[in-house]
Each structure stands twice: as C-alpha cells, then as structure tokens.
Design a protein around this motif. Sequence first.
Motif, PDB file in Angstrom:
ATOM      1  N   GLY A 288      -2.486  -6.163  -4.509  1.00  0.00           N
ATOM      2  CA  GLY A 288      -2.628  -7.208  -3.505  1.00  0.00           C
ATOM      3  C   GLY A 288      -2.186  -6.653  -2.166  1.00  0.00           C
ATOM      4  O   GLY A 288      -1.178  -5.947  -2.089  1.00  0.00           O
ATOM      5  N   TYR A 289      -2.927  -6.927  -1.109  1.00  0.00           N
ATOM      6  CA  TYR A 289      -2.573  -6.376   0.190  1.00  0.00           C
ATOM      7  C   TYR A 289      -3.009  -7.329   1.305  1.00  0.00           C
ATOM      8  O   TYR A 289      -3.766  -8.287   1.090  1.00  0.00           O
ATOM      9  CB  TYR A 289      -3.216  -5.003   0.394  1.00  0.00           C
ATOM     10  N   ALA A 290      -2.489  -7.042   2.486  1.00  0.00           N
ATOM     11  CA  ALA A 290      -2.878  -7.801   3.674  1.00  0.00           C
ATOM     12  C   ALA A 290      -3.159  -6.813   4.798  1.00  0.00           C
ATOM     13  O   ALA A 290      -2.575  -5.727   4.844  1.00  0.00           O
ATOM     14  CB  ALA A 290      -1.771  -8.764   4.086  1.00  0.00           C
ATOM     15  N   THR A 291      -4.073  -7.185   5.678  1.00  0.00           N
ATOM     16  CA  THR A 291      -4.363  -6.343   6.841  1.00  0.00           C
ATOM     17  C   THR A 291      -4.150  -7.149   8.116  1.00  0.00           C
ATOM     18  O   THR A 291      -4.327  -8.370   8.136  1.00  0.00           O
ATOM     19  CB  THR A 291      -5.810  -5.816   6.822  1.00  0.00           C
ATOM     20  N   LEU A 292      -3.730  -6.453   9.140  1.00  0.00           N
ATOM     21  CA  LEU A 292      -3.548  -7.054  10.459  1.00  0.00           C
ATOM     22  C   LEU A 292      -4.353  -6.229  11.453  1.00  0.00           C
ATOM     23  O   LEU A 292      -4.055  -5.055  11.686  1.00  0.00           O
ATOM     24  CB  LEU A 292      -2.066  -7.053  10.846  1.00  0.00           C
ATOM     25  N   ALA A 293      -5.410  -6.838  11.999  1.00  0.00           N
ATOM     26  CA  ALA A 293      -6.244  -6.149  12.986  1.00  0.00           C
ATOM     27  C   ALA A 293      -5.449  -5.995  14.283  1.00  0.00           C
ATOM     28  O   ALA A 293      -5.086  -6.985  14.925  1.00  0.00           O
ATOM     29  CB  ALA A 293      -7.527  -6.931  13.231  1.00  0.00           C
ATOM     30  N   LEU A 294      -5.170  -4.748  14.669  1.00  0.00           N
ATOM     31  CA  LEU A 294      -4.338  -4.486  15.843  1.00  0.00           C
ATOM     32  C   LEU A 294      -5.126  -4.436  17.142  1.00  0.00           C
ATOM     33  O   LEU A 294      -4.587  -4.674  18.218  1.00  0.00           O
ATOM     34  CB  LEU A 294      -3.581  -3.167  15.657  1.00  0.00           C
ATOM     35  N   ARG A 332      -5.987 -11.608   4.015  1.00  0.00           N
ATOM     36  CA  ARG A 332      -5.228 -11.499   2.755  1.00  0.00           C
ATOM     37  C   ARG A 332      -6.201 -11.672   1.581  1.00  0.00           C
ATOM     38  O   ARG A 332      -6.330 -12.743   1.002  1.00  0.00           O
ATOM     39  CB  ARG A 332      -4.147 -12.574   2.719  1.00  0.00           C
ATOM     40  N   PRO A 333      -6.934 -10.615   1.192  1.00  0.00           N
ATOM     41  CA  PRO A 333      -7.874 -10.728   0.081  1.00  0.00           C
ATOM     42  C   PRO A 333      -7.144 -11.010  -1.229  1.00  0.00           C
ATOM     43  O   PRO A 333      -5.939 -10.737  -1.366  1.00  0.00           O
ATOM     44  CB  PRO A 333      -8.548  -9.349   0.040  1.00  0.00           C
ATOM     45  N   ASP A 334      -7.865 -11.524  -2.197  1.00  0.00           N
ATOM     46  CA  ASP A 334      -7.288 -11.728  -3.524  1.00  0.00           C
ATOM     47  C   ASP A 334      -6.962 -10.369  -4.143  1.00  0.00           C
ATOM     48  O   ASP A 334      -7.670  -9.380  -3.904  1.00  0.00           O
ATOM     49  CB  ASP A 334      -8.269 -12.475  -4.436  1.00  0.00           C
ATOM     50  N   PRO A 335      -5.876 -10.266  -4.940  1.00  0.00           N
ATOM     51  CA  PRO A 335      -5.572  -9.007  -5.618  1.00  0.00           C
ATOM     52  C   PRO A 335      -6.771  -8.518  -6.421  1.00  0.00           C
ATOM     53  O   PRO A 335      -7.511  -9.320  -7.020  1.00  0.00           O
ATOM     54  CB  PRO A 335      -4.406  -9.380  -6.545  1.00  0.00           C
ATOM     55  N   ALA A 336      -6.999  -7.215  -6.396  1.00  0.00           N
ATOM     56  CA  ALA A 336      -8.180  -6.643  -7.051  1.00  0.00           C
ATOM     57  C   ALA A 336      -7.829  -5.278  -7.642  1.00  0.00           C
ATOM     58  O   ALA A 336      -6.862  -4.637  -7.231  1.00  0.00           O
ATOM     59  CB  ALA A 336      -9.324  -6.506  -6.047  1.00  0.00           C
ATOM     60  N   PRO A 337      -8.616  -4.813  -8.627  1.00  0.00           N
ATOM     61  CA  PRO A 337      -8.390  -3.475  -9.197  1.00  0.00           C
ATOM     62  C   PRO A 337      -8.549  -2.408  -8.128  1.00  0.00           C
ATOM     63  O   PRO A 337      -9.297  -2.570  -7.157  1.00  0.00           O
ATOM     64  CB  PRO A 337      -9.481  -3.356 -10.267  1.00  0.00           C
ATOM     65  N   GLN A 338      -7.848  -1.283  -8.313  1.00  0.00           N
ATOM     66  CA  GLN A 338      -7.912  -0.189  -7.341  1.00  0.00           C
ATOM     67  C   GLN A 338      -9.351   0.227  -7.040  1.00  0.00           C
ATOM     68  O   GLN A 338      -9.731   0.448  -5.893  1.00  0.00           O
ATOM     69  CB  GLN A 338      -7.153   1.027  -7.877  1.00  0.00           C
ATOM     70  N   GLY A 339     -10.132   0.361  -8.104  1.00  0.00           N
ATOM     71  CA  GLY A 339     -11.498   0.850  -7.938  1.00  0.00           C
ATOM     72  C   GLY A 339     -12.394  -0.071  -7.146  1.00  0.00           C
ATOM     73  O   GLY A 339     -13.447   0.349  -6.670  1.00  0.00           O
ATOM     74  N   ALA A 340     -11.993  -1.347  -7.003  1.00  0.00           N
ATOM     75  CA  ALA A 340     -12.813  -2.313  -6.273  1.00  0.00           C
ATOM     76  C   ALA A 340     -12.434  -2.388  -4.799  1.00  0.00           C
ATOM     77  O   ALA A 340     -13.108  -3.072  -4.025  1.00  0.00           O
ATOM     78  CB  ALA A 340     -12.685  -3.696  -6.920  1.00  0.00           C
ATOM     79  N   LEU A 341     -11.380  -1.695  -4.382  1.00  0.00           N
ATOM     80  CA  LEU A 341     -10.932  -1.754  -2.990  1.00  0.00           C
ATOM     81  C   LEU A 341     -11.679  -0.726  -2.146  1.00  0.00           C
ATOM     82  O   LEU A 341     -12.144   0.299  -2.659  1.00  0.00           O
ATOM     83  CB  LEU A 341      -9.428  -1.467  -2.906  1.00  0.00           C
ATOM     84  N   PRO A 342     -11.794  -0.967  -0.837  1.00  0.00           N
ATOM     85  CA  PRO A 342     -12.347   0.068   0.045  1.00  0.00           C
ATOM     86  C   PRO A 342     -11.538   1.350  -0.116  1.00  0.00           C
ATOM     87  O   PRO A 342     -10.318   1.316  -0.256  1.00  0.00           O
ATOM     88  CB  PRO A 342     -12.181  -0.546   1.445  1.00  0.00           C
ATOM     89  N   LYS A 343     -12.198   2.500  -0.075  1.00  0.00           N
ATOM     90  CA  LYS A 343     -11.522   3.771  -0.348  1.00  0.00           C
ATOM     91  C   LYS A 343     -10.335   4.017   0.572  1.00  0.00           C
ATOM     92  O   LYS A 343      -9.278   4.461   0.131  1.00  0.00           O
ATOM     93  CB  LYS A 343     -12.518   4.925  -0.225  1.00  0.00           C
ATOM     94  N   ASP A 344     -10.528   3.744   1.860  1.00  0.00           N
ATOM     95  CA  ASP A 344      -9.425   4.033   2.777  1.00  0.00           C
ATOM     96  C   ASP A 344      -8.233   3.108   2.543  1.00  0.00           C
ATOM     97  O   ASP A 344      -7.071   3.520   2.664  1.00  0.00           O
ATOM     98  CB  ASP A 344      -9.892   3.957   4.229  1.00  0.00           C
ATOM     99  N   ILE A 345      -8.521   1.851   2.171  1.00  0.00           N
ATOM    100  CA  ILE A 345      -7.443   0.909   1.866  1.00  0.00           C
ATOM    101  C   ILE A 345      -6.703   1.361   0.604  1.00  0.00           C
ATOM    102  O   ILE A 345      -5.470   1.381   0.549  1.00  0.00           O
ATOM    103  CB  ILE A 345      -7.983  -0.516   1.672  1.00  0.00           C
TER     104      ILE A 345
END
Length: 421
Positions: A288-294, A332-345
Amino acid sequence: MTDERRMRMRMRLTPLLGMALALGLTVTDVAAQAATTNSPFAPVILVNGLGITGYEIEQRMRFMQLLRQPGDLHKAAEKSLIEDRLRVWAAKQAGIVLDKDAVGKGMTEFAGRANLTSEQFVAELAKTGVDEPTFRDFVTAGLVWRELVKQRFGPRVRISDSDIDRAMLMESERGGGTRVLISEIILPAPPGQEAAAHAEAEKISQLRSEAAFAEAARQMSAASTRDNGGRLDWMPLDNLPPALRPVLLGLAPGQASAPIELNGAVAIFMMRSIDEHGPAGTRAQTLGYATLALGPAGSEQAAQLAQKAAAAKRCDDLYTVVKGLPVSPVSRPDPAPQGALPKDIALALAGLDIGETTVLTRGAGQELVMLCSREAAVDDTKGETAPNRDAVRARLQNERMGSYSDSYLADLTANAVIVRP
C-alpha cells in the motif's frame, strides 16, 4: 496421600524461623540441622524464608520428565522451584490473593493444552508418581506471578499502530532469504528524449567499477540516492518487484544491469554484494502506498511541498500537508501485489519501511512516494488468511510483558537470600 503427609510435604521456613529465634539459631543453622535429618520433607533449600524439600525436588523432576524436559532434571527442578518460591514471595509482598476458583481454572487451562480435562491430567500424573499438590503448586505460582507482572508492568505496555505496522512487515522472513546490496541510476526519459536516455543508459551498463558507477550517479541520476553515489542499503530480495529479482541474481558483484525501462525513465543497477542466508525470495507481497505530486522538477512549489512532507510519519499525514490547496495532489491507490504496480513505484518502495518516503522524477514533474503497508500476499486457494491486527497487538503485548517478567525475575533471583545446607 494422608492429610498429615500433605501437611509435612508443604513445610516452609516460617515455623523453622520461630524455632530458630527461640533457640537463638541463625537461618543457616536451621538449614544445616534440617539437612541432618533423613526426612524427605525437611527443607534442603531456603529461599527468602520459604523452604524447598527434597520431596518437592523429586516431584518436580518427575513432572518435568512427563513434560519431556531435556537436560539435567535435578538442576532444572531446583532452579524451577527456587523461581516459583520467588514468584510466590513477591506476590505475597504485593498483597496478591487469588480468587478461590482461579487455581482450578488454571489447572483446567494447563491440562487443556494436552487436550485433557484437569481430572484426566491429574490421573496421568499419578501414573508417573506425581501427586496433585505438585501440579497445584506449579499452577498457583504461575498464576500469582502473572497477576503480579500484570499489575506492576501492565500500565507501561503501550502498543501503537506503528508497532503493529512494523510487526506485519514479515520480519520473520526478512534476512532469512537472499539480501542484495545494489546501487541505482535513474535517468529521466521525457517524451522525445527516450532514445538519448537509452543511449546514455547503455554506456553506463558497461561500467565495471563501483567508483565509476557512483560518479555517474552523482552526475546524471534523478533518484534521491544520487548524492550517495546511487548506493542503497541492504534489502531483502522479496522487497523487489518479481520481474527484477532474476535480473539482479544474474549479476556478479561489480556488474551493472542492462537498461530497464520505467515510466518516463530508464534504470540501471549495479550489484555490490549478495548475502545468501537461504533460498532466493519468492514470497509475493501486497503493498500500500501514497503519492504526493510535488510539481515541476526544481520548482519552488516542489521544494516547499517536499519540505512540508518531510514531517509526515504516516500516509494519512500527507493529507494534512496539502490542507488548504485548491486540489489535493495526494493519491492513495488500494493495496496491490508488487507485480501490478508501476515499475518505478515498485522499485522505489523496495527500499522503504512504512512511513518512509522517496522522491521520483516522472517526466517533467516530481512525485513523493510513501510506503503505507507491506504485507504477505494472501492466497485464498491455499487457505491463507490476511494478518490480524488484533492478534499481532496481543502477541506484541505478550512479548513485552514477557520481557518485563524475565527481567524482574532475574532481579529477584540476584537479590534473594538462598541458603543451601
């Protein structure tokens, strides 16, 4: 067993002390005189004014043998009984008195661990020569100690949400498999500049020197590790995206990977070292992760938001950082498997613990990424269930109380008056 025998078996030092005072004897004198008798019910060890008889030592040895305790049973029985006397003594000093039904319930609970009733367990003990009072004394010492530790240390034990988060990071698996020590270089590849970024990445992938790779990172990398020469700390292989694991395992120390395309960037990794404590990790993780557009890279807005976000300790705190802005730049996307996340994330999250952040350059803009959770992926087909936070909290509480208990008992033992004739 007759009532008279039971009374003799339960002899303690209290009446002996009265005798000693009347005769002008010391505690050591009493112990020595007791040792000269042939009675198995005479105290052979004195602990803070409480006696331990030879009969009790024999009974505890039989009890331990039934429980399949290894090692020197005589030594272990003496140690166990000394500690029980200290537990009872300390509880008495604290004024702890058990409820009349508590001991019976405790005996039932202990017997239940062997899938037996209390009566059945006592019957099994009798077959090996262990009487019921031995079992009862053992349980009683444990119960009064549990209540004493709870009263004395319970208010000190506070389990926070952060404590639970860390405990759910699969710490039992971390370090048990393969760990890698790598360096990274992330080259921006905005639209129209992809070919140039790939060409530069190809040159870097030919480097065979950690020093040269570190210098290239300081000069060209857009990752937050650039000032450290692109160096990352040790991390479990399981933390990395599944597609990247075989790439890294195929590298020798000092060897760089081929360019890896990310979202608006190109990555190159160099293997610095590998630590194989076990088989290569294959356990899937859900992140699970969150991003903040700077904002635009290098802009004043990006710098200000990044500075405010530095005070955030959890993903929920990011919403406070952007409070008052016309549009919330937090995702704040829903928690997801590693393989389903964008590569850089996925790569950015690999080196983070919960609450930690890093800054990514994605095209012309920058994003702050924070790890919110890292848990073992659940496979319903194998009957797996998700970690239970209440169960984790209870386990952590028990561990901390156990630590306090062990320390307190060690202090009592160090300060006890223990006399052996």
